[in-house]
Scaffold this motif. Structure first.
Motif, PDB file in Angstrom:
ATOM      1  N   GLN A 124       3.814 -20.350 -42.168  1.00  0.00           N
ATOM      2  CA  GLN A 124       5.100 -19.769 -42.553  1.00  0.00           C
ATOM      3  C   GLN A 124       6.279 -20.450 -41.852  1.00  0.00           C
ATOM      4  N   GLY A 125       5.998 -21.348 -40.928  1.00  0.00           N
ATOM      5  CA  GLY A 125       7.052 -22.091 -40.247  1.00  0.00           C
ATOM      6  C   GLY A 125       7.496 -21.495 -38.928  1.00  0.00           C
ATOM      7  N   ALA A 126       6.809 -20.483 -38.440  1.00  0.00           N
ATOM      8  CA  ALA A 126       7.165 -19.865 -37.154  1.00  0.00           C
ATOM      9  C   ALA A 126       6.481 -20.620 -36.013  1.00  0.00           C
ATOM     10  N   TRP A 127       7.220 -20.836 -34.947  1.00  0.00           N
ATOM     11  CA  TRP A 127       6.683 -21.540 -33.777  1.00  0.00           C
ATOM     12  C   TRP A 127       6.432 -20.544 -32.657  1.00  0.00           C
ATOM     13  N   SER A 128       5.351 -20.753 -31.935  1.00  0.00           N
ATOM     14  CA  SER A 128       5.067 -19.961 -30.739  1.00  0.00           C
ATOM     15  C   SER A 128       4.587 -20.907 -29.642  1.00  0.00           C
ATOM     16  N   CYS A 129       4.583 -20.414 -28.426  1.00  0.00           N
ATOM     17  CA  CYS A 129       4.180 -21.225 -27.286  1.00  0.00           C
ATOM     18  C   CYS A 129       3.027 -20.543 -26.566  1.00  0.00           C
ATOM     19  N   ASN A 130       2.046 -21.335 -26.197  1.00  0.00           N
ATOM     20  CA  ASN A 130       0.893 -20.836 -25.453  1.00  0.00           C
ATOM     21  C   ASN A 130       0.613 -21.799 -24.303  1.00  0.00           C
ATOM     22  N   VAL A 131       0.256 -21.254 -23.166  1.00  0.00           N
ATOM     23  CA  VAL A 131      -0.075 -22.074 -22.001  1.00  0.00           C
ATOM     24  C   VAL A 131      -1.508 -21.776 -21.595  1.00  0.00           C
ATOM     25  N   LYS A 132      -2.289 -22.829 -21.490  1.00  0.00           N
ATOM     26  CA  LYS A 132      -3.635 -22.710 -20.920  1.00  0.00           C
ATOM     27  C   LYS A 132      -3.511 -23.184 -19.484  1.00  0.00           C
ATOM     28  N   ASP A 133      -3.744 -22.266 -18.565  1.00  0.00           N
ATOM     29  CA  ASP A 133      -3.445 -22.542 -17.163  1.00  0.00           C
ATOM     30  C   ASP A 133      -4.304 -23.635 -16.568  1.00  0.00           C
ATOM     31  N   GLY A 134      -3.785 -24.163 -15.486  1.00  0.00           N
ATOM     32  CA  GLY A 134      -4.476 -25.216 -14.751  1.00  0.00           C
ATOM     33  C   GLY A 134      -5.603 -24.644 -13.917  1.00  0.00           C
ATOM     34  N   THR A 135      -6.063 -25.389 -12.978  1.00  0.00           N
ATOM     35  CA  THR A 135      -7.174 -24.993 -12.132  1.00  0.00           C
ATOM     36  C   THR A 135      -6.699 -23.990 -11.084  1.00  0.00           C
ATOM     37  N   ALA A 136      -7.353 -22.835 -11.022  1.00  0.00           N
ATOM     38  CA  ALA A 136      -6.930 -21.774 -10.104  1.00  0.00           C
ATOM     39  C   ALA A 136      -7.012 -22.208  -8.647  1.00  0.00           C
ATOM     40  N   ASN A 137      -8.031 -22.964  -8.286  1.00  0.00           N
ATOM     41  CA  ASN A 137      -8.178 -23.345  -6.875  1.00  0.00           C
ATOM     42  C   ASN A 137      -7.203 -24.450  -6.468  1.00  0.00           C
ATOM     43  N   ASN A 138      -6.416 -24.971  -7.405  1.00  0.00           N
ATOM     44  CA  ASN A 138      -5.384 -25.955  -7.057  1.00  0.00           C
ATOM     45  C   ASN A 138      -4.046 -25.297  -6.785  1.00  0.00           C
ATOM     46  N   GLY A 139      -3.972 -23.984  -6.899  1.00  0.00           N
ATOM     47  CA  GLY A 139      -2.736 -23.267  -6.619  1.00  0.00           C
ATOM     48  C   GLY A 139      -2.013 -22.755  -7.853  1.00  0.00           C
ATOM     49  N   TRP A 140      -2.702 -22.706  -9.014  1.00  0.00           N
ATOM     50  CA  TRP A 140      -2.066 -22.214 -10.233  1.00  0.00           C
ATOM     51  C   TRP A 140      -1.622 -20.772 -10.035  1.00  0.00           C
ATOM     52  N   ASP A 141      -0.448 -20.457 -10.580  1.00  0.00           N
ATOM     53  CA  ASP A 141       0.082 -19.106 -10.547  1.00  0.00           C
ATOM     54  C   ASP A 141       0.705 -18.833 -11.915  1.00  0.00           C
ATOM     55  N   ASP A 142       0.513 -17.637 -12.439  1.00  0.00           N
ATOM     56  CA  ASP A 142       1.065 -17.314 -13.756  1.00  0.00           C
ATOM     57  C   ASP A 142       2.591 -17.354 -13.786  1.00  0.00           C
ATOM     58  N   SER A 143       3.238 -17.358 -12.628  1.00  0.00           N
ATOM     59  CA  SER A 143       4.703 -17.442 -12.610  1.00  0.00           C
ATOM     60  C   SER A 143       5.187 -18.828 -13.042  1.00  0.00           C
ATOM     61  N   PHE A 144       4.289 -19.793 -13.167  1.00  0.00           N
ATOM     62  CA  PHE A 144       4.660 -21.137 -13.606  1.00  0.00           C
ATOM     63  C   PHE A 144       4.894 -21.190 -15.113  1.00  0.00           C
ATOM     64  N   ILE A 145       4.420 -20.196 -15.843  1.00  0.00           N
ATOM     65  CA  ILE A 145       4.508 -20.202 -17.306  1.00  0.00           C
ATOM     66  C   ILE A 145       5.971 -20.070 -17.738  1.00  0.00           C
ATOM     67  N   PRO A 146       6.454 -20.955 -18.614  1.00  0.00           N
ATOM     68  CA  PRO A 146       7.843 -20.864 -19.065  1.00  0.00           C
ATOM     69  C   PRO A 146       8.122 -19.554 -19.806  1.00  0.00           C
ATOM     70  N   VAL A 147       9.341 -19.101 -19.723  1.00  0.00           N
ATOM     71  CA  VAL A 147       9.748 -17.879 -20.422  1.00  0.00           C
ATOM     72  C   VAL A 147       9.573 -18.086 -21.923  1.00  0.00           C
ATOM     73  N   GLY A 148       8.984 -17.116 -22.582  1.00  0.00           N
ATOM     74  CA  GLY A 148       8.748 -17.211 -24.012  1.00  0.00           C
ATOM     75  C   GLY A 148       7.363 -17.701 -24.371  1.00  0.00           C
ATOM     76  N   CYS A 149       6.582 -18.099 -23.385  1.00  0.00           N
ATOM     77  CA  CYS A 149       5.227 -18.567 -23.634  1.00  0.00           C
ATOM     78  C   CYS A 149       4.235 -17.496 -23.200  1.00  0.00           C
ATOM     79  N   SER A 150       3.088 -17.486 -23.855  1.00  0.00           N
ATOM     80  CA  SER A 150       2.001 -16.587 -23.449  1.00  0.00           C
ATOM     81  C   SER A 150       0.939 -17.405 -22.736  1.00  0.00           C
ATOM     82  N   ASN A 151      -0.041 -16.715 -22.188  1.00  0.00           N
ATOM     83  CA  ASN A 151      -1.081 -17.383 -21.405  1.00  0.00           C
ATOM     84  C   ASN A 151      -2.447 -16.971 -21.913  1.00  0.00           C
ATOM     85  N   THR A 152      -3.293 -17.968 -22.181  1.00  0.00           N
ATOM     86  CA  THR A 152      -4.695 -17.664 -22.523  1.00  0.00           C
ATOM     87  C   THR A 152      -5.607 -18.512 -21.668  1.00  0.00           C
TER      88      THR A 152
END
Length: 152
Positions: A124-152
């Motif tokens: 339908q032409g709608a855009w969405s953003c999704n973030v697949k997080d990095g490695t947890a033991n490298n210091g990944w934090d969900d606060s790194f996700i840009p505003v407007g993106c979801s996390n899976t």
């Protein structure tokens, strides 16, 4: 003869005063350095999000001309970034959706290396953003996700 008195007010710092200053600097550094590293990781994620968001216009134009998007990011006009692992970043079709995916690598912070930012276009032409997080033991934090993106 007149006696000359020495001024005892300028003798310097005591050892305990110097130790207190060093301790205060150590405490400030222990707080500031991790905060700065988190700031760098967040800013890098937002920078890559902005860089690939600019590709939506080119992708839309190509889809309106009837092109099928697949391959490297360069097929939609991406030139280069020192934060994106271009060998692993692609444009592809997943089901009925088109996905522009950038994988962070190269000069990216260790905390976000391996994270994937996906821009997903529905039929339908709608855009969405999704973030697949990095490695947890490298210091990944969900606060790194840009505003407007979801996390899976």
């Amino acid at each position: 003869m007149q006696k000359i008195q020495m001024n005892k007010g300028q003798q310097g710092f005591t050892l305990i005063e110097l130790m207190i200053v060093v301790a205060i600097i150590g405490i400030l550094a222990a707080i500031a350095i991790p905060q700065y590293q988190d700031y760098v990781a967040r800013s890098q994620m937002n920078r890559v999000y902005g860089e690939i968001s600019a590709l939506k216009t080119s992708a839309e134009e190509q889809l309106l001309r009837g092109a099928t998007l697949s391959g490297a990011l360069s097929t939609v006009g991406f030139t280069e970034s020192n934060l994106v692992n271009e060998g692993a970043s692609t444009v592809s079709k997943s089901g009925n959706d088109y996905v522009i995916e950038a994988v962070l690598g190269e000069n990216a912070s260790v905390a976000v290396t391996g994270a994937k930012i996906q821009l997903i276009r529905t039929p339908q032409g709608a855009w969405s953003c999704n973030v697949k997080d990095g490695t947890a033991n490298n210091g990944w934090d969900d606060s790194f996700i840009p505003v407007g993106c979801s996390n899976t």
